[in-house]
Design an enzyme around this catalytic site. Structure first.
Site, mmCIF file in Angstrom:
data_model
loop_
_atom_site.group_PDB
_atom_site.id
_atom_site.type_symbol
_atom_site.label_atom_id
_atom_site.label_comp_id
_atom_site.label_asym_id
_atom_site.label_seq_id
_atom_site.Cartn_x
_atom_site.Cartn_y
_atom_site.Cartn_z
ATOM 1 C CD GLU A 194 -9.936 -2.229 8.970
ATOM 2 O OE1 GLU A 194 -9.481 -2.873 8.006
ATOM 3 O OE2 GLU A 194 -10.125 -1.004 8.952
ATOM 4 N NE ARG A 231 -3.713 -2.391 0.307
ATOM 5 C CZ ARG A 231 -4.773 -2.655 1.077
ATOM 6 N NH1 ARG A 231 -5.172 -1.769 1.967
ATOM 7 N NH2 ARG A 231 -5.408 -3.798 0.969
ATOM 8 N NE ARG A 249 -3.878 -2.094 10.680
ATOM 9 C CZ ARG A 249 -4.781 -1.286 10.144
ATOM 10 N NH1 ARG A 249 -6.076 -1.514 10.322
ATOM 11 N NH2 ARG A 249 -4.403 -0.247 9.423
ATOM 12 C CB SER A 261 -11.341 -4.769 5.322
ATOM 13 O OG SER A 261 -12.304 -4.133 4.515
ATOM 14 N NE ARG A 267 -5.702 2.383 12.388
ATOM 15 C CZ ARG A 267 -7.015 2.216 12.517
ATOM 16 N NH1 ARG A 267 -7.484 1.231 13.257
ATOM 17 N NH2 ARG A 267 -7.857 3.013 11.907
ATOM 18 C CG HIS A 268 -1.973 3.017 8.347
ATOM 19 N ND1 HIS A 268 -2.609 3.713 9.340
ATOM 20 C CD2 HIS A 268 -2.942 2.597 7.498
ATOM 21 C CE1 HIS A 268 -3.921 3.722 9.103
ATOM 22 N NE2 HIS A 268 -4.146 3.052 7.992
ATOM 23 C CD GLU A 288 -3.039 3.112 2.903
ATOM 24 O OE1 GLU A 288 -2.541 2.875 4.023
ATOM 25 O OE2 GLU A 288 -4.182 2.784 2.566
#
Length: 580
Positions: free
Chosen positions: A503, A353, A554, A506, A361-362, A355
């Site tokens: 989370e 990802r 996670r 998903s 948490r990323h 991002e």
């Protein structure tokens, strides 16, 4: 030349350290003094010579003097290097006059010259049943302390530690052996042999507290250089640091950046060893349950032609002159596997990802635990599998990996999470938040981190569980391939799963109709040509299906109550870190 004489004596001391080592400093002093006196004396100016016409000669003389001084400094530096070499040799080799010289000293470089005939015992297996027996272990030197004719070492192998002792008696242990052991650097790898003994009292600070090793053999396999930080400092808990501060003491700490810059060293701490044993266990338990539920493992490509999730967070690259990207998930391919009649599939693999998220948490690369399955009528069939899966993971970790969880809690104290299956709709979650003081939360938007945590706390207070499913999310915040709800197209047949209010999963029922899928992709701004093969896979008969993507890091982070996902990533990749 005197300096060459010094080097000669230094080299001879490697063979006869006792006889010559004490003369090194004396010879070094005489060498430097004599050399400098002669070089400078030869260049002394004759004051009786007339100064007329001597400017060029004076310049040459000064230049020669500077050259001599430089040579003297270089000779001094070389002598110091040679002296360090002598000292290093004394640290790594046994005294040739020692009758026990075969019992210690650095091993030759292991180059697979012979097959292993030795029998090694693991530190974690040392116990009272072995008292009186002779053992051989290979471990790291966690700590070392020498005093006079004795030495005490703490030996570490993964999370297990044991105390090793040497007392010079000239029968099994010599003074040279004690000196050698006392000078071994921390984190060096050693082979240590001796007899297992029962100490007078339990050894504090060692996991194998009921036994110790009385050493009669010790050799360094690989010697460590000076460390960027001490393992004991990196393994210290916040509680220890605060307790020391309350006593007016200051303990050394290691920052996250220094840890990650030297991750190969940081991973040696007992807590990190245990964290990644737990991570491995989660993968093992994930596979166990799904294999027992009729799933099969697949391996999908990570180089793909177009975005698999939509949006801009894609690592783009050139593939043989064609545009490509790294897969954001195995989503498209596990769906195509369902269309290929594999019925139930799972995969463990990297997810990418792009991002610019600098949160706790990323990550830009993480390990995904993905599965996909046919359904008959309702996406609750997928939720049934998810709940069975996490019941198996929670119970498996608690019952089969309790030792590792205990080691983690020593540095990072945490309460074991509570597992009780619970399903809430997204509107129900919104209502709970609004009633608790979040009136502005968007009923058709996604939840931010603060709202998720607040909802997790509310769920724990009301239902007594750290695990819950939130389903029927707004369609606008889900990927293009998510099936909309039949009764209200504003919502979708989708779900997220949470542990401790964050989370970890998903998932959704997927659109299996090619025309609906094309319409949704265009609405989300996805180039149809980049996913045409994916859409075409549904044109030849596609069963209804759904699945989920789980973030491994996670799960471990939240199960163990850790504060940052970088603690559960072996070598983290975030927007600022690409090494080591």
């Amino acid at each position: 030349m005197p300096f060459l004489s010094f080097i000669g004596l230094a080299l001879r001391s490697l063979l006869h350290p006792r006889s010559s080592r004490l003369n090194l400093f004396q010879l070094y002093s005489r060498t430097m003094s004599a050399g400098q006196e002669r070089s400078l004396g030869d260049l002394t100016l004759d004051e009786n010579v007339p100064s007329t016409g001597r400017s060029e000669e004076e310049k040459a003389t000064k230049k020669a003097a500077k050259a001599a001084e430089k040579a003297a400094r270089e000779a001094e530096k070389a002598a110091k290097v040679a002296l360090r070499g002598v000292k290093q040799a004394a640290m790594t080799t046994a005294d040739p006059d020692d009758p026990l010289r075969d019992q210690y000293g650095d091993l030759e470089l292991v180059q697979s010259k012979t097959s292993c005939t030795k029998s090694f015992v693991r530190v974690e297996d040392l116990n009272e049943a072995l008292v009186g027996q002779k053992v051989l272990i290979r471990s790291r030197v966690h700590n070392v302390r020498g005093k006079g004719s004795s030495a005490f070492l703490v030996l570490r192998q993964r999370t297990a530690t044991v105390q090793a002792t040497l007392f010079a008696d000239d029968e099994t242990v010599s003074k040279g052996m004690v000196k050698y052991a006392s000078q071994i650097t921390r984190e060096s790898i050693v082979d240590v042999g001796g007899v297992i003994c029962a100490p007078l009292k339990p050894i504090e600070g060692c996991s194998q507290s009921q036994v110790e090793l009385k050493v009669d053999y010790i050799r360094v396999v690989s010697r460590a250089v000076i460390l960027p930080f001490e393992i004991t400092d990196a393994a210290r808990s916040e509680d220890e640091i605060k307790a020391a501060e309350s006593r007016g003491e200051k303990m050394a700490t290691v920052s996250q950046d220094i840890r990650l810059d030297n991750r190969f060293l940081d991973l040696r701490t007992p807590a990190n060893q245990a964290i990644f044993k737990v991570q491995s266990a989660v993968c093992q338990l994930f596979k166990e349950l799904l294999l027992n539920q009729g799933f099969q493992e697949i391996h999908s490509p990570k180089l793909i032609a177009g975005a698999s999730e939509g949006g801009a967070s894609v690592f783009k690259l050139e593939y043989k002159g064609m545009p490509a990207c790294l897969a954001q998930s195995p989503q498209l391919y596990k769906q195509m596997a369902i269309c290929a009649d594999m019925e139930r599939v799972f995969e463990v693999g990297p997810v990418f990802r792009a991002e610019d998220s600098y949160t706790h948490r990323h990550l830009c690369e993480f390990m995904g635990l993905d599965f996909e399955m046919q359904i008959y009528e309702h996406y609750f069939e997928v939720l049934d599998v998810i709940e069975k899966l996490f019941e198996h993971i929670f119970n498996g970790l608690a019952t089969r990996f309790g030792k590792e969880l205990s080691v983690i809690s020593q540095q990072y104290p945490f309460e074991m999470p509570v597992f009780k299956p619970l399903r809430l709709t997204f509107p129900e979650g919104i209502a709970m938040l609004q009633e608790s003081g979040y009136p502005d939360v968007d009923p058709l938007g996604d939840l931010n981190t603060a709202a998720e945590r607040r909802l997790g706390a509310l769920v724990k207070e009301k239902y007594g569980t750290d695990f819950y499913v939130l389903h029927r999310y707004p369609a606008a915040v889900r990927p293009f391939y998510t099936m909309p709800c039949s009764d209200d197209p504003q919502y979708s047949n989708s779900y997220d799963v949470f542990i401790r209010g964050e989370e970890i999963i998903s998932g959704a029922q997927r659109i299996h109709d090619p025309d609906m899928l094309t319409e949704r992709a265009l609405a989300c701004g996805i180039e149809i040509d980049t996913i045409r093969s994916y859409i075409d896979s549904f044109r030849f008969g596609a069963p209804p299906h759904g699945g989920a993507g789980i973030g491994l890091e996670r799960v471990v982070m939240l199960y163990c109550g850790l504060d940052n996902i970088r603690k559960t990533s072996l070598f983290p990749r975030d927007p600022k870190r690409l090494t080591p």
